[in-house]
Scaffold this active site. Structure first.
Site, PDB file in Angstrom:
ATOM      1  N   ASN A 174     -12.471 -37.951  -2.825  1.00  0.00           N
ATOM      2  CA  ASN A 174     -11.084 -37.784  -3.288  1.00  0.00           C
ATOM      3  C   ASN A 174     -10.702 -36.306  -3.418  1.00  0.00           C
ATOM      4  OD1 ASN A 174     -10.580 -40.454  -3.150  1.00  0.00           O
ATOM      5  ND2 ASN A 174     -10.502 -40.849  -5.337  1.00  0.00           N
ATOM      6  N   CYS A 192      -5.995 -41.788  -8.543  1.00  0.00           N
ATOM      7  CA  CYS A 192      -7.314 -41.402  -8.017  1.00  0.00           C
ATOM      8  C   CYS A 192      -7.340 -39.942  -7.588  1.00  0.00           C
ATOM      9  CB  CYS A 192      -7.663 -42.280  -6.820  1.00  0.00           C
ATOM     10  SG  CYS A 192      -7.463 -44.008  -7.179  1.00  0.00           S
ATOM     11  N   ARG A 251     -13.730 -47.892  -2.835  1.00  0.00           N
ATOM     12  CA  ARG A 251     -13.156 -46.930  -1.886  1.00  0.00           C
ATOM     13  C   ARG A 251     -11.926 -47.488  -1.194  1.00  0.00           C
ATOM     14  NH1 ARG A 251     -18.133 -45.406   1.886  1.00  0.00           N
ATOM     15  NH2 ARG A 251     -17.747 -43.187   1.627  1.00  0.00           N
ATOM     16  N   LYS A 294       3.475 -43.396  -3.290  1.00  0.00           N
ATOM     17  CA  LYS A 294       3.377 -43.267  -1.828  1.00  0.00           C
ATOM     18  C   LYS A 294       4.191 -44.394  -1.191  1.00  0.00           C
ATOM     19  CE  LYS A 294      -1.090 -45.515  -1.002  1.00  0.00           C
ATOM     20  NZ  LYS A 294      -2.363 -45.338  -0.341  1.00  0.00           N
ATOM     21  N   LYS A 333     -18.202 -40.212  -4.454  1.00  0.00           N
ATOM     22  CA  LYS A 333     -16.850 -40.693  -4.764  1.00  0.00           C
ATOM     23  C   LYS A 333     -15.921 -39.533  -5.150  1.00  0.00           C
ATOM     24  CE  LYS A 333     -13.382 -43.095  -6.050  1.00  0.00           C
ATOM     25  NZ  LYS A 333     -12.621 -44.028  -5.273  1.00  0.00           N
ATOM     26  N   GLY A 377       0.198 -38.158  -5.939  1.00  0.00           N
ATOM     27  CA  GLY A 377       0.276 -39.119  -7.037  1.00  0.00           C
ATOM     28  C   GLY A 377      -0.866 -40.112  -7.000  1.00  0.00           C
ATOM     29  N   ARG A 399      -9.744 -35.055   0.050  1.00  0.00           N
ATOM     30  CA  ARG A 399      -8.366 -35.432   0.446  1.00  0.00           C
ATOM     31  C   ARG A 399      -7.353 -34.568  -0.313  1.00  0.00           C
ATOM     32  NH1 ARG A 399      -5.977 -38.843   3.918  1.00  0.00           N
ATOM     33  NH2 ARG A 399      -4.183 -40.065   3.253  1.00  0.00           N
TER      34      ARG A 399
HETATM   35  N1  SAJ Z   1      -0.387 -37.879   0.346  1.00  0.00           N
HETATM   36  C1  SAJ Z   1       0.286 -36.790   0.904  1.00  0.00           C
HETATM   37  N2  SAJ Z   1       0.029 -36.461   2.201  1.00  0.00           N
HETATM   38  C2  SAJ Z   1      -0.828 -37.188   2.967  1.00  0.00           C
HETATM   39  C3  SAJ Z   1      -1.517 -38.272   2.397  1.00  0.00           C
HETATM   40  C4  SAJ Z   1      -1.274 -38.604   1.077  1.00  0.00           C
HETATM   41  O1  SAJ Z   1       1.082 -36.111   0.251  1.00  0.00           O
HETATM   42  O2  SAJ Z   1      -0.976 -36.847   4.147  1.00  0.00           O
HETATM   43  C5  SAJ Z   1      -0.133 -38.242  -1.042  1.00  0.00           C
HETATM   44  C6  SAJ Z   1       0.460 -39.635  -1.184  1.00  0.00           C
HETATM   45  O3  SAJ Z   1       1.857 -39.634  -1.037  1.00  0.00           O
HETATM   46  C7  SAJ Z   1       0.021 -39.995  -2.587  1.00  0.00           C
HETATM   47  C8  SAJ Z   1      -1.334 -39.301  -2.731  1.00  0.00           C
HETATM   48  O4  SAJ Z   1      -1.364 -38.327  -1.718  1.00  0.00           O
HETATM   49  O5  SAJ Z   1       0.921 -39.460  -3.533  1.00  0.00           O
HETATM   50  C9  SAJ Z   1      -2.547 -40.205  -2.611  1.00  0.00           C
HETATM   51  O6  SAJ Z   1      -2.377 -41.160  -1.590  1.00  0.00           O
HETATM   52  P1  SAJ Z   1      -3.546 -41.588  -0.580  1.00  0.00           P
HETATM   53  O7  SAJ Z   1      -3.003 -42.612   0.334  1.00  0.00           O
HETATM   54  O8  SAJ Z   1      -4.147 -40.405   0.042  1.00  0.00           O
HETATM   55  O9  SAJ Z   1      -4.696 -42.179  -1.522  1.00  0.00           O
HETATM   56  P2  SAJ Z   1      -4.771 -43.293  -2.706  1.00  0.00           P
HETATM   57  O10 SAJ Z   1      -4.684 -42.595  -4.002  1.00  0.00           O
HETATM   58  O11 SAJ Z   1      -3.870 -44.442  -2.472  1.00  0.00           O
HETATM   59  O12 SAJ Z   1      -6.286 -43.843  -2.464  1.00  0.00           O
HETATM   60  C10 SAJ Z   1      -7.372 -42.912  -2.492  1.00  0.00           C
HETATM   61  C11 SAJ Z   1      -8.267 -43.181  -1.268  1.00  0.00           C
HETATM   62  N3  SAJ Z   1      -9.237 -42.089  -1.139  1.00  0.00           N
HETATM   63  C12 SAJ Z   1      -9.356 -41.380   0.013  1.00  0.00           C
HETATM   64  O13 SAJ Z   1      -8.646 -41.580   0.978  1.00  0.00           O
HETATM   65  C13 SAJ Z   1     -10.403 -40.327   0.036  1.00  0.00           C
HETATM   66  C14 SAJ Z   1      -8.983 -44.530  -1.438  1.00  0.00           C
HETATM   67  O14 SAJ Z   1      -9.912 -44.722  -0.366  1.00  0.00           O
HETATM   68  C15 SAJ Z   1      -9.716 -44.579  -2.779  1.00  0.00           C
HETATM   69  O15 SAJ Z   1     -10.349 -45.841  -2.968  1.00  0.00           O
HETATM   70  C16 SAJ Z   1      -8.679 -44.389  -3.876  1.00  0.00           C
HETATM   71  O16 SAJ Z   1      -8.090 -43.090  -3.709  1.00  0.00           O
HETATM   72  C17 SAJ Z   1      -9.395 -44.502  -5.215  1.00  0.00           C
HETATM   73  O17 SAJ Z   1      -9.247 -45.564  -5.856  1.00  0.00           O
HETATM   74  O18 SAJ Z   1     -10.149 -43.586  -5.561  1.00  0.00           O
END
Ligand code: SAJ
Length: 396
Positions: free
Chosen positions: A205, A255, A149, A308, A201, A252, A208
């Protein structure tokens, strides 16, 4: 100290291997890429993550971490291989081959832990496969699903401090695997069954993804109503029960843009909201492209192509897709400013990169797609009197 064999030395496997090796476990890491094995055995790393270089170097120097192409007999096996999607359906081939790889080495009383994101029911299926292909009986091994996570960019803190879900194929397995994570996790270890753990899990995701889709949809409605989305989100979030996420050019990473499809493909009819959110986020990328094309500028400078801010990861990056499309399909004069990826990564992309100072000399349209911290302090002055499209609210 216990021997741990970790299959898959990528974004999750390598930090996990390095962390527990530093805590005294004897770690044997397995990867299919020879170049990765060589690098790790020299104490070097192949991915960027704060702190990873020091953890790996030390783990190798004290003799607690070795990388190899084949597993070896161990007390604990951890599977951290990728589970991508193919035609919007989970591709479990890496998990299947990891299990096949470890089967000859599994012995009575071993623990087998799956951390890779998996469709519901995968751990039970793996249990059947191991029992079928070995002489072991139902109670001989301890098998559990424990989803990773951690957030890229903050992995070492989250590996130790996040709460973990541990779902065994039976209660004995859950308890045994909890004992292992207790050795290095400070967060709570929450016990359940393997199917619930798998679905938690996927749900996290998808949750989010849906929330980002909401922000992205609102940003389009704002544009149509001539309302500033950043001011709107800021004001709405002052409500005690509202917390809108940030809109952007899409979602992007490997996950959030991937895992919701695991739930959708399990039952398309029952997962309408999750599927629609995926579509909204994918469409946001097209909407951004149209906004850029509608400005009728042949000269475009793009700021940021990682998925990101403040990382070097470009997997499933909407900004990278946008840059590729505008340069390669639409043949615009596209130049990219991306201070966070290496020269080596840039060479492989076949796109035109320029420095921040070079971008200042360019006319045409300037497009902000990623809000890297390094851009934040400079951008207002940098883009003074330029034509700008800011999809991340960096200038607000
Ligand atoms: N993003 C937005 N707006 C936001 C937040 C994020 O457009 O307000 C975009 C980001 O730019 C990016 C994408 O969403 O392109 C994903 O970024 P993120 O920071 O939300 O998540 P990841 O992919 O880096 O990590 C997620 C996390 N999951 C959750 O927050 C529920 C992490 O805890 C997981 O371990 C990871 O996925 C995974 O490996 O599954």
């Amino acid at each position: 100290m216990k021997k741990v064999c970790i299959i898959g030395l990528g974004y999750i496997g390598l930090p996990t291997a390095a962390l527990i090796a530093n805590k005294g476990f004897k770690v044997h890491g397995v990867d299919i890429q020879e170049s990765i094995i060589k690098k790790i055995n020299k104490g070097k790393i192949h991915i960027i993550e704060p702190g990873l270089d020091k953890y790996v170097k030390n783990a190798v120097e004290i003799g607690n971490l070795k990388a190899a192409s084949k597993p070896q007999k161990s007390d604990i096996f951890i599977i951290t291989v990728p589970t991508p999607i193919k035609n919007k359906k989970p591709d479990l081939s890496f998990v299947e081959s990891a299990i096949k790889m470890i089967i000859p080495y599994i012995e009575k009383n071993n623990q087998i832990i799956i951390e890779s994101t998996c469709p519901v029911g995968t751990t039970e299926y793996i249990n059947e496969k191991i029992l079928k292909d070995t002489n072991l009986k139902d109670n001989d091994i301890f098998l559990a699903y424990c989803p990773e996570r951690v957030l890229p960019g903050n992995i070492f803190f989250e590996l130790e401090n996040n709460d973990r879900i541990i779902g065994g194929v039976n209660n004995k397995s859950t308890k045994k695997v909890v004992e292992f994570y207790n050795k290095f996790v400070k967060g709570k270890l929450l016990e359940t069954d393997s199917k619930t753990a798998e679905m938690v899990k996927l749900t996290e995701n998808s949750f989010r993804d849906i929330n980002i889709a909401f922000a992205n949809e609102i940003s389009i409605l704002c544009e149509e109503n001539n309302v500033d989305v950043w001011e709107l989100v800021d004001l709405a979030n002052k409500h005690p029960r509202v917390n809108i996420l940030e809109p952007g050019p899409g979602v992007g990473g490997h996950c959030i843009a991937v895992d919701p499809w695991f739930l959708v493909s399990s039952n398309n009819k029952s997962s309408k909201l999750i599927r629609t959110a995926r579509e909204v986020n994918l469409n946001k990328e097209k909407w951004v492209i149209n906004k850029i094309l509608n400005s009728n500028n042949k000269t475009v400078t793009i700021y940021g192509i990682t998925f990101k801010p403040d990382i070097d990861d470009i997997r499933e990056s909407p900004s990278l897709n946008i840059a590729n499309y505008l340069q390669k399909i639409k043949k615009l004069d596209v130049k990219i400013v991306e201070p966070n990826i290496s020269k080596f990564q840039k060479e492989k992309l076949n796109l035109d990169f320029i420095s921040m100072s070079e971008s200042k000399k360019r006319g045409g349209l300037h497009v902000i797609l990623v809000n890297h911290s390094i851009f934040k302090s400079k951008m207002k002055l940098h883009l003074k009197n330029k034509l700008i499209l800011d999809f991340k609210g960096l200038l607000k």
